[in-house]
Design a protein around this motif. Structure first.
Motif, PDB file in Angstrom:
ATOM      1  N   ALA B  52      -2.467  78.489  -8.664  1.00  0.00           N
ATOM      2  CA  ALA B  52      -3.414  79.491  -9.161  1.00  0.00           C
ATOM      3  C   ALA B  52      -3.640  79.260 -10.645  1.00  0.00           C
ATOM      4  N   PRO B  53      -4.615  78.409 -10.988  1.00  0.00           N
ATOM      5  CA  PRO B  53      -4.814  78.110 -12.410  1.00  0.00           C
ATOM      6  C   PRO B  53      -5.365  79.311 -13.168  1.00  0.00           C
ATOM      7  N   GLU B  54      -5.016  79.408 -14.420  1.00  0.00           N
ATOM      8  CA  GLU B  54      -5.578  80.454 -15.276  1.00  0.00           C
ATOM      9  C   GLU B  54      -6.176  79.761 -16.486  1.00  0.00           C
ATOM     10  N   VAL B  55      -7.448  79.971 -16.686  1.00  0.00           N
ATOM     11  CA  VAL B  55      -8.125  79.274 -17.784  1.00  0.00           C
ATOM     12  C   VAL B  55      -8.828  80.296 -18.679  1.00  0.00           C
ATOM     13  N   TRP B  56      -9.100  79.871 -19.904  1.00  0.00           N
ATOM     14  CA  TRP B  56      -9.834  80.737 -20.824  1.00  0.00           C
ATOM     15  C   TRP B  56     -11.318  80.453 -20.669  1.00  0.00           C
ATOM     16  N   ARG B  57     -12.100  81.505 -20.515  1.00  0.00           N
ATOM     17  CA  ARG B  57     -13.556  81.362 -20.366  1.00  0.00           C
ATOM     18  C   ARG B  57     -14.249  82.072 -21.521  1.00  0.00           C
ATOM     19  N   LYS B  58     -15.215  81.379 -22.098  1.00  0.00           N
ATOM     20  CA  LYS B  58     -16.010  82.010 -23.151  1.00  0.00           C
ATOM     21  C   LYS B  58     -16.926  83.049 -22.501  1.00  0.00           C
ATOM     22  N   VAL B  59     -16.942  84.258 -23.044  1.00  0.00           N
ATOM     23  CA  VAL B  59     -17.761  85.295 -22.408  1.00  0.00           C
ATOM     24  C   VAL B  59     -18.829  85.880 -23.336  1.00  0.00           C
ATOM     25  N   ALA B  60     -18.652  85.739 -24.658  1.00  0.00           N
ATOM     26  CA  ALA B  60     -19.658  86.298 -25.569  1.00  0.00           C
ATOM     27  C   ALA B  60     -19.414  85.783 -26.982  1.00  0.00           C
ATOM     28  N   ASP B  61     -20.445  85.924 -27.812  1.00  0.00           N
ATOM     29  CA  ASP B  61     -20.293  85.618 -29.234  1.00  0.00           C
ATOM     30  C   ASP B  61     -19.753  86.858 -29.936  1.00  0.00           C
ATOM     31  N   PRO B 145      -7.122 106.733  -7.852  1.00  0.00           N
ATOM     32  CA  PRO B 145      -6.449 105.505  -8.333  1.00  0.00           C
ATOM     33  C   PRO B 145      -4.986 105.765  -8.710  1.00  0.00           C
ATOM     34  N   PRO B 146      -4.075 104.902  -8.258  1.00  0.00           N
ATOM     35  CA  PRO B 146      -2.653 105.122  -8.549  1.00  0.00           C
ATOM     36  C   PRO B 146      -2.234 104.666  -9.936  1.00  0.00           C
ATOM     37  N   LYS B 147      -3.044 103.818 -10.585  1.00  0.00           N
ATOM     38  CA  LYS B 147      -2.649 103.336 -11.926  1.00  0.00           C
ATOM     39  C   LYS B 147      -3.886 102.956 -12.740  1.00  0.00           C
ATOM     40  N   ALA B 148      -3.638 102.663 -14.025  1.00  0.00           N
ATOM     41  CA  ALA B 148      -4.734 102.352 -14.951  1.00  0.00           C
ATOM     42  C   ALA B 148      -5.427 101.042 -14.573  1.00  0.00           C
ATOM     43  N   LEU B 149      -6.626 100.850 -15.116  1.00  0.00           N
ATOM     44  CA  LEU B 149      -7.347  99.595 -14.878  1.00  0.00           C
ATOM     45  C   LEU B 149      -6.526  98.428 -15.436  1.00  0.00           C
ATOM     46  N   VAL B 150      -6.548  97.327 -14.701  1.00  0.00           N
ATOM     47  CA  VAL B 150      -5.808  96.135 -15.139  1.00  0.00           C
ATOM     48  C   VAL B 150      -6.564  95.494 -16.317  1.00  0.00           C
ATOM     49  N   GLN B 151      -5.824  94.947 -17.269  1.00  0.00           N
ATOM     50  CA  GLN B 151      -6.477  94.316 -18.423  1.00  0.00           C
ATOM     51  C   GLN B 151      -6.295  92.791 -18.378  1.00  0.00           C
ATOM     52  N   TYR B 152      -7.320  92.090 -18.884  1.00  0.00           N
ATOM     53  CA  TYR B 152      -7.230  90.628 -19.010  1.00  0.00           C
ATOM     54  C   TYR B 152      -6.845  90.275 -20.452  1.00  0.00           C
ATOM     55  N   PRO B 153      -6.110  89.193 -20.655  1.00  0.00           N
ATOM     56  CA  PRO B 153      -5.882  88.731 -22.034  1.00  0.00           C
ATOM     57  C   PRO B 153      -7.210  88.297 -22.674  1.00  0.00           C
ATOM     58  N   VAL B 154      -7.392  88.646 -23.954  1.00  0.00           N
ATOM     59  CA  VAL B 154      -8.623  88.279 -24.684  1.00  0.00           C
ATOM     60  C   VAL B 154      -8.214  87.567 -25.967  1.00  0.00           C
ATOM     61  N   ARG B 155      -9.023  86.606 -26.407  1.00  0.00           N
ATOM     62  CA  ARG B 155      -8.761  85.975 -27.717  1.00  0.00           C
ATOM     63  C   ARG B 155     -10.091  85.610 -28.370  1.00  0.00           C
ATOM     64  N   ILE B 156     -10.030  85.450 -29.670  1.00  0.00           N
ATOM     65  CA  ILE B 156     -11.228  85.018 -30.406  1.00  0.00           C
ATOM     66  C   ILE B 156     -10.988  83.566 -30.796  1.00  0.00           C
ATOM     67  N   ASN B 157     -11.911  82.717 -30.414  1.00  0.00           N
ATOM     68  CA  ASN B 157     -11.774  81.286 -30.677  1.00  0.00           C
ATOM     69  C   ASN B 157     -13.087  80.783 -31.279  1.00  0.00           C
ATOM     70  N   LYS B 158     -13.045  80.429 -32.540  1.00  0.00           N
ATOM     71  CA  LYS B 158     -14.236  79.921 -33.246  1.00  0.00           C
ATOM     72  C   LYS B 158     -15.424  80.871 -33.092  1.00  0.00           C
ATOM     73  N   GLN B 159     -15.236  82.080 -33.458  1.00  0.00           N
ATOM     74  CA  GLN B 159     -16.285  83.114 -33.443  1.00  0.00           C
ATOM     75  C   GLN B 159     -16.792  83.433 -32.031  1.00  0.00           C
ATOM     76  N   GLN B 160     -16.028  83.006 -31.044  1.00  0.00           N
ATOM     77  CA  GLN B 160     -16.420  83.320 -29.662  1.00  0.00           C
ATOM     78  C   GLN B 160     -15.282  84.075 -28.970  1.00  0.00           C
ATOM     79  N   ILE B 161     -15.695  85.006 -28.100  1.00  0.00           N
ATOM     80  CA  ILE B 161     -14.673  85.793 -27.398  1.00  0.00           C
ATOM     81  C   ILE B 161     -14.374  85.094 -26.080  1.00  0.00           C
ATOM     82  N   GLU B 162     -13.097  84.946 -25.794  1.00  0.00           N
ATOM     83  CA  GLU B 162     -12.692  84.287 -24.550  1.00  0.00           C
ATOM     84  C   GLU B 162     -11.770  85.210 -23.748  1.00  0.00           C
TER      85      GLU B 162
END
Lengths: 463, 173
Positions: B52-61, B145-162
């Motif tokens: 199950a690979p996990e990769v970083w995807r650019k999603v917005a500026d 719902p039994p629990k809070a919404l799940v969160q994804y890890p986020v990072r900023i990479n070269k002015q882009q959100i991933e």
């Protein structure tokens, strides 16, 4: 003509068709097996219809996550008779579930599951759940946004299986997410795996009907005694039994044909359900809702107490299957007449009323926010005060109308606010809005003080 | 007498041979079934055998987001098959908390996985299926719902959100 007869005689002699099939067709059945006995064969008629229309659909359908939606659009709107074909398959599934349900109720009410027909009941219970599984997997093959999100819902339900829930969910989706493998797997479940199990069990079920005979209509004061029943049944058939064909079978044929004509008529008049948006898992404005036969369970998920729900999602189906399978072991002899089994009749009525009520609730889905609620107009606002008008506008803007109704506008999840000031004072309203409740979010952190004042001002005008 | 003995010996030998051949046929049948079973079962269990690979995807500026804004972002899942088409897409709700802080919420309701939508006016996430509601921080506001919404890890990479891709969050017991 003579030549044809000769050819048939040769085929029959070498194949043994008559030798094999005639005793089956003409086997004696108890007299009085009338209209209440037609639902099992009607289920079989529906299954044959589903197999034939399913094969025809498979010639046109593309079982690929990327292309299925377009192929369904082609079948529905371009292929010759494609709309009717999909419609027959759709209504045929509903009819099959309806018939198998009625057949099961008839068998239970007349206690036909008692000795020596216990295995008939057990195979029938498994066939019932497999039929529902066919209906559900078929619904997922309707690969639109509803199908995609219904797949996620199904995976979530499997997730509640202790220890191996996540593995089962991954197995269902064909991976960690919806993707290229998902539809292929549903197609395989729906077209190969589940039908193969159905055919095996159905063969066994029909073999048992021949081996143990059709249960005779129950008679008050004539209990089943395992020690003497088989001999009694044999003697009874010898004395008063009638050949299955044509004395009993004509009703099956007539009812089966009428069922199929009704299915085709519905398919022509109403057609299959229209597809929603394309199967894009990134499209979040879908509202997945199952077909009618799963709607009662859908309602149950909304209405069950939260503390027990996760457990019930797993335990409920397991207990239901176990209870049904254990029935012929708990009660395998004694009275069969419904008049001597009032609790069985009462229980059946309770289950029917319960399931039907859940179905009606599912149709209304009052627990869902009504995202299509419209803003209030001058006819709803009984004041020219600017604060009241602002409050009415906020009721819409802040999503209050998704759950609350004012006159004829708004959702049904929360209390009707049409005459709310008759029930609640200014302070009550403030406390409830700020703190929320069991089924309402606390708006204290969402609304500004002036917004809260405006909303309360509007609600005070609702008398 | 001698002839009978020879016959009996012959019959015994035949019987031993038959028994041996029956055993051989059973073993060979089991072996062939096992040999066929391995690829069949592996096809059935393929989703469990894959990594199950996990990769970083650019999603917005970075510049596309005002502080406090919540937007729907879409991206390809971690391991899209060539034939997946539109189903390779995935989505998340992304909120800018501060100049350098983002929170990404899974779009799946923790009740039964239905798609939750962000209602800007109400400042709530809402689920259409069974009426689950979440506050803007993802905690449960009302409904089943039994629990809070799940969160994804986020990072900023070269002015882009991933966003780091993740499996569909499955709520377990």
């Amino acid at each position: 003509m003579k030549m044809l007869k000769k050819i048939w005689a040769w085929i029959d002699d070498r194949s043994g068709f008559s030798e094999l099939l005639l005793p089956l067709i003409k086997h004696p059945v108890p007299p009085g097996s009338k209209w209440s006995y037609v639902f099992g064969s009607a289920t079989l008629f529906c299954l044959v219809l589903q197999v034939i229309t399913g094969v025809a659909l498979s010639l046109l359908y593309q079982p690929s996550s990327s292309d299925a939606y377009q192929s369904l659009q082609f079948i529905t709107h371009q292929a010759r008779f494609g709309r009717v074909l999909r419609g027959i398959h759709y209504f045929g599934a509903s009819a099959m579930i309806l018939m198998v349900g009625i057949h099961m109720i008839r068998v239970y009410i007349t206690a036909a599951y008692k000795y020596p027909r216990e295995m008939g009941w057990i195979s029938g219970v498994l066939l019932l759940f497999l039929t529902i599984a066919m209906g559900f997997t078929g619904q997922l093959l309707r690969w639109d946004s509803n199908g995609v999100w219904s797949s996620v819902v199904a995976a979530e339900q499997l997730g509640r299986i202790p220890i191996m829930g996540k593995l089962a969910a991954r197995l269902l989706m064909g991976g960690n997410t919806i993707g290229g493998h998902t539809l292929s797997r549903f197609y395989s479940y729906h077209v190969f795996i589940i039908p193969a199990i159905i055919f095996i069990l159905l063969g066994f079920h029909l073999m048992l009907v021949i081996r143990n005979g059709i249960s005779e209509p129950p008679k008050l004061g004539r209990p089943v005694d395992p020690k003497s029943y088989r001999q009694w049944y044999k003697d009874m058939l010898q004395k008063v039994g009638v050949p299955f064909w044509p004395y009993a079978a004509w009703r099956d044929m007539l009812f089966g044909a009428a069922t199929i004509i009704a299915i085709i008529s519905l398919a022509i008049i109403y057609g299959p359900p229209e597809l929603s948006q394309p199967p894009n898992p990134a499209y979040l404005y879908a509202n997945p809702k199952p077909d009618w036969y799963m709607l009662a369970i859908f309602s149950l998920f909304a209405l069950m107490p939260r503390r027990i729900e996760s457990v019930v999602i797993f335990i409920g189906p397991v207990m239901t299957v176990l209870m049904l399978l254990s029935l012929p072991f708990i009660s395998h002899k004694g009275e069969r007449s419904a008049l001597r089994r009032p609790w069985a009749v009462f229980g059946t009525i309770c289950v029917i009323v319960f399931v039907f009520s859940l179905f009606l609730l599912g149709e209304q889905s009052t627990w869902s926010p009504q995202f299509t609620a419209k803003p209030l107009t001058q006819t709803n606002i009984h004041s020219s005060d600017t604060l009241v008008i602002a409050g009415a506008a906020l009721l819409y803007q802040r999503g209050c109308l998704y759950c609350h109704k004012v006159d004829n506008t708004g959702g049904l999840k929360g209390p009707d606010l049409t005459n709310v000031s008759q029930r609640l004072t200014n302070e009550d309203l403030r406390v409830r809005i700020v703190n929320g409740g069991t089924n309402m979010p606390a708006y204290g952190g969402i609304l500004k003080e002036e917004e809260l004042t405006a909303i309360i001002a509007f609600l005070q005008t609702r008398k | 007498m001698t002839e009978n003995k020879i016959d009996e010996t012959q019959q015994g030998a035949d019987e031993n041979k038959r028994r041996f051949l029956i055993k051989v046929s059973l073993v060979l049948s089991a072996l062939s079934a096992f040999a066929v079973g391995i690829p069949v079962v592996s096809a059935l269990l393929a989703p469990l055998l894959e990594k199950a690979p996990e990769v970083w995807r650019k999603v917005a500026d970075l510049d596309d987001f005002a502080i406090g804004a919540v937007k729907l972002v879409t991206f390809k899942n971690a391991d899209p098959e060539a034939w997946a088409g539109i189903t390779a897409q995935s989505a998340a709700w992304l909120r800018r908390d501060s100049a350098s802080m983002f929170t990404a919420f899974s779009a799946n309701c923790t009740h039964l996985g239905c798609p939750v939508r962000w209602e800007e006016g109400a400042q709530l996430f809402m689920c259409p299926c069974h009426g689950g509601v979440y506050y803007k921080d993802g905690t449960v506001a009302s409904g089943p719902p039994p629990k809070a919404l799940v969160q994804y890890p986020v990072r900023i990479n070269k002015q882009q959100i991933e966003i780091q891709t993740a499996p569909v969050p499955i709520t377990t017991l």
